[in-house]
Design an enzyme around this catalytic site. Sequence first.
Site, PDB file in Angstrom:
ATOM      1  N   ASP A 188      74.630  73.648  67.188  1.00 49.19           N
ATOM      2  CA  ASP A 188      73.253  73.715  67.679  1.00 49.19           C
ATOM      3  C   ASP A 188      72.748  75.133  67.401  1.00 49.19           C
ATOM      4  OD1 ASP A 188      70.991  74.134  69.292  1.00 49.19           O
ATOM      5  OD2 ASP A 188      71.760  72.840  70.895  1.00 49.19           O
ATOM      6  N   ILE A 189      71.667  75.248  66.668  1.00 49.90           N
ATOM      7  CA  ILE A 189      71.186  76.558  66.227  1.00 49.90           C
ATOM      8  C   ILE A 189      70.667  77.410  67.391  1.00 49.90           C
ATOM      9  CG2 ILE A 189      68.763  75.988  65.699  1.00 49.90           C
ATOM     10  CD1 ILE A 189      69.264  77.475  62.973  1.00 49.90           C
ATOM     11  N   ASN A 194      56.124  73.249  62.129  1.00 44.46           N
ATOM     12  CA  ASN A 194      55.019  72.597  61.409  1.00 44.46           C
ATOM     13  C   ASN A 194      53.926  73.648  61.230  1.00 44.46           C
ATOM     14  OD1 ASN A 194      53.330  72.567  63.801  1.00 44.46           O
ATOM     15  ND2 ASN A 194      54.660  70.911  64.509  1.00 44.46           N
ATOM     16  N   VAL A 247      64.396  70.305  65.720  1.00 47.42           N
ATOM     17  CA  VAL A 247      64.901  71.653  65.949  1.00 47.42           C
ATOM     18  C   VAL A 247      63.800  72.554  66.518  1.00 47.42           C
ATOM     19  CG1 VAL A 247      64.521  72.551  63.603  1.00 47.42           C
ATOM     20  CG2 VAL A 247      66.439  73.378  64.941  1.00 47.42           C
ATOM     21  N   ASP A 248      62.558  72.305  66.145  1.00 43.64           N
ATOM     22  CA  ASP A 248      61.407  73.062  66.648  1.00 43.64           C
ATOM     23  C   ASP A 248      61.323  72.946  68.179  1.00 43.64           C
ATOM     24  OD1 ASP A 248      59.035  74.458  66.723  1.00 43.64           O
ATOM     25  OD2 ASP A 248      57.846  72.968  65.643  1.00 43.64           O
ATOM     26  N   SER A 262      63.413  70.387  56.643  1.00 41.32           N
ATOM     27  CA  SER A 262      62.726  69.208  56.065  1.00 41.32           C
ATOM     28  C   SER A 262      63.547  67.921  55.997  1.00 41.32           C
ATOM     29  CB  SER A 262      62.176  69.492  54.653  1.00 41.32           C
ATOM     30  OG  SER A 262      61.034  70.318  54.714  1.00 41.32           O
ATOM     31  N   THR A 263      64.840  67.949  56.371  1.00 33.61           N
ATOM     32  CA  THR A 263      65.625  66.710  56.201  1.00 33.61           C
ATOM     33  C   THR A 263      65.651  65.839  57.459  1.00 33.61           C
ATOM     34  OG1 THR A 263      67.769  67.684  56.818  1.00 33.61           O
ATOM     35  CG2 THR A 263      67.106  67.832  54.491  1.00 33.61           C
ATOM     36  N   GLY A 264      64.908  66.219  58.487  1.00 37.92           N
ATOM     37  CA  GLY A 264      64.817  65.394  59.689  1.00 37.92           C
ATOM     38  C   GLY A 264      63.538  64.579  59.650  1.00 37.92           C
ATOM     39  N   TYR A 289      60.779  65.214  58.464  1.00 30.24           N
ATOM     40  CA  TYR A 289      60.052  65.317  57.187  1.00 30.24           C
ATOM     41  C   TYR A 289      60.730  64.576  56.025  1.00 30.24           C
ATOM     42  CZ  TYR A 289      56.534  68.569  59.015  1.00 30.24           C
ATOM     43  OH  TYR A 289      55.491  69.138  59.714  1.00 30.24           O
TER      44      TYR A 289
HETATM   45  P1  ADP Z   1      61.849  68.771  59.701  1.00 25.53           P
HETATM   46  O1  ADP Z   1      60.557  68.380  60.362  1.00 25.53           O
HETATM   47  O2  ADP Z   1      61.725  70.046  58.884  1.00 25.53           O
HETATM   48  O3  ADP Z   1      62.472  67.641  58.952  1.00 25.53           O
HETATM   49  P2  ADP Z   1      63.674  68.409  61.998  1.00 25.53           P
HETATM   50  O4  ADP Z   1      63.782  69.299  63.191  1.00 25.53           O
HETATM   51  O5  ADP Z   1      63.187  67.018  62.207  1.00 25.53           O
HETATM   52  O6  ADP Z   1      62.813  69.229  60.905  1.00 25.53           O
HETATM   53  O7  ADP Z   1      65.099  68.298  61.307  1.00 25.53           O
HETATM   54  C1  ADP Z   1      65.703  69.291  60.547  1.00 25.53           C
HETATM   55  C2  ADP Z   1      67.196  69.259  60.774  1.00 25.53           C
HETATM   56  O8  ADP Z   1      67.486  69.947  61.997  1.00 25.53           O
HETATM   57  C3  ADP Z   1      67.809  67.865  60.928  1.00 25.53           C
HETATM   58  O9  ADP Z   1      69.046  67.824  60.222  1.00 25.53           O
HETATM   59  C4  ADP Z   1      68.056  67.766  62.446  1.00 25.53           C
HETATM   60  O10 ADP Z   1      69.141  66.897  62.742  1.00 25.53           O
HETATM   61  C5  ADP Z   1      68.417  69.187  62.744  1.00 25.53           C
HETATM   62  N1  ADP Z   1      68.367  69.637  64.150  1.00 25.53           N
HETATM   63  C6  ADP Z   1      67.704  69.118  65.218  1.00 25.53           C
HETATM   64  N2  ADP Z   1      67.948  69.849  66.326  1.00 25.53           N
HETATM   65  C7  ADP Z   1      68.787  70.863  65.955  1.00 25.53           C
HETATM   66  C8  ADP Z   1      69.423  71.949  66.634  1.00 25.53           C
HETATM   67  N3  ADP Z   1      69.243  72.152  67.957  1.00 25.53           N
HETATM   68  N4  ADP Z   1      70.226  72.791  65.915  1.00 25.53           N
HETATM   69  C9  ADP Z   1      70.418  72.616  64.591  1.00 25.53           C
HETATM   70  N5  ADP Z   1      69.850  71.601  63.896  1.00 25.53           N
HETATM   71  C10 ADP Z   1      69.048  70.736  64.564  1.00 25.53           C
END
Ligand code: ADP
Length: 178
Positions: A10-11, A25, A34-35, A118-120, A122
């Site tokens: 988890d970042i 965004n 993640v945002d 972008s791989t979530g 988006y």
């Molecule tokens: P985007 O809109 O750029 O696609 P997302 O947040 O939907 O961004 O997803 C980007 C990546 O971050 C995905 O692989 C998602 O599983 C991952 N992610 C979501 N929450 C966390 C977190 N707390 N720490 C690290 N990665 C995360």
Amino acid sequence: MTEIKAICGDITEDHGMMAIVNAANTSLLGGGGVDGAIHRAAGPELLEECKTLNGCPTGQAKLTKGYNLPAAYVIHTPGPRWRGGNEKERELLADSYWNCLQVALDHQISSVAFPSISTGIYHFPLREASMIAISTVKRFVDHNPDAFSQILFVLFDDKTRHMYDKAIHQVCSAESVS
Ligand code: ADP
């Protein structure tokens, strides 16, 4: 020498990095994935600072403080939404990685954690996104060999981590062999 490494995690947790990257965004006013996690962990002051930035175009990057996060800074970049591949998605994704590192370099930030931009939500195809991520970071590091001690990819699931590990192996192996 800059270490480029992928881990599962988890970042928003403490990975000893000066900055973490937010896959934001263009409004910079928070969102899902993640945002949302970054804003929850940082606390409401992060949103207050983001409101002063007037958004951010896709592929560009802006810096804020990290507030309650373990990292001192957050670098916000809106990655591209995947629309089939003919809308400059690949170039824009490379721009996101490049411009985050440029912002870090401009502020003497020597360690950066990235999520998989972008791989979530988006929907950028994961294999291609991982190759763009690693090759762009490698190119930046080759241009600026003394700038960073570590670039860490903190990936939320095993499949994503595996893909980034493969990309690191492919892009960086020529160096480790020599
Ligand atoms: P985007 O809109 O750029 O696609 P997302 O947040 O939907 O961004 O997803 C980007 C990546 O971050 C995905 O692989 C998602 O599983 C991952 N992610 C979501 N929450 C966390 C977190 N707390 N720490 C690290 N990665 C995360």
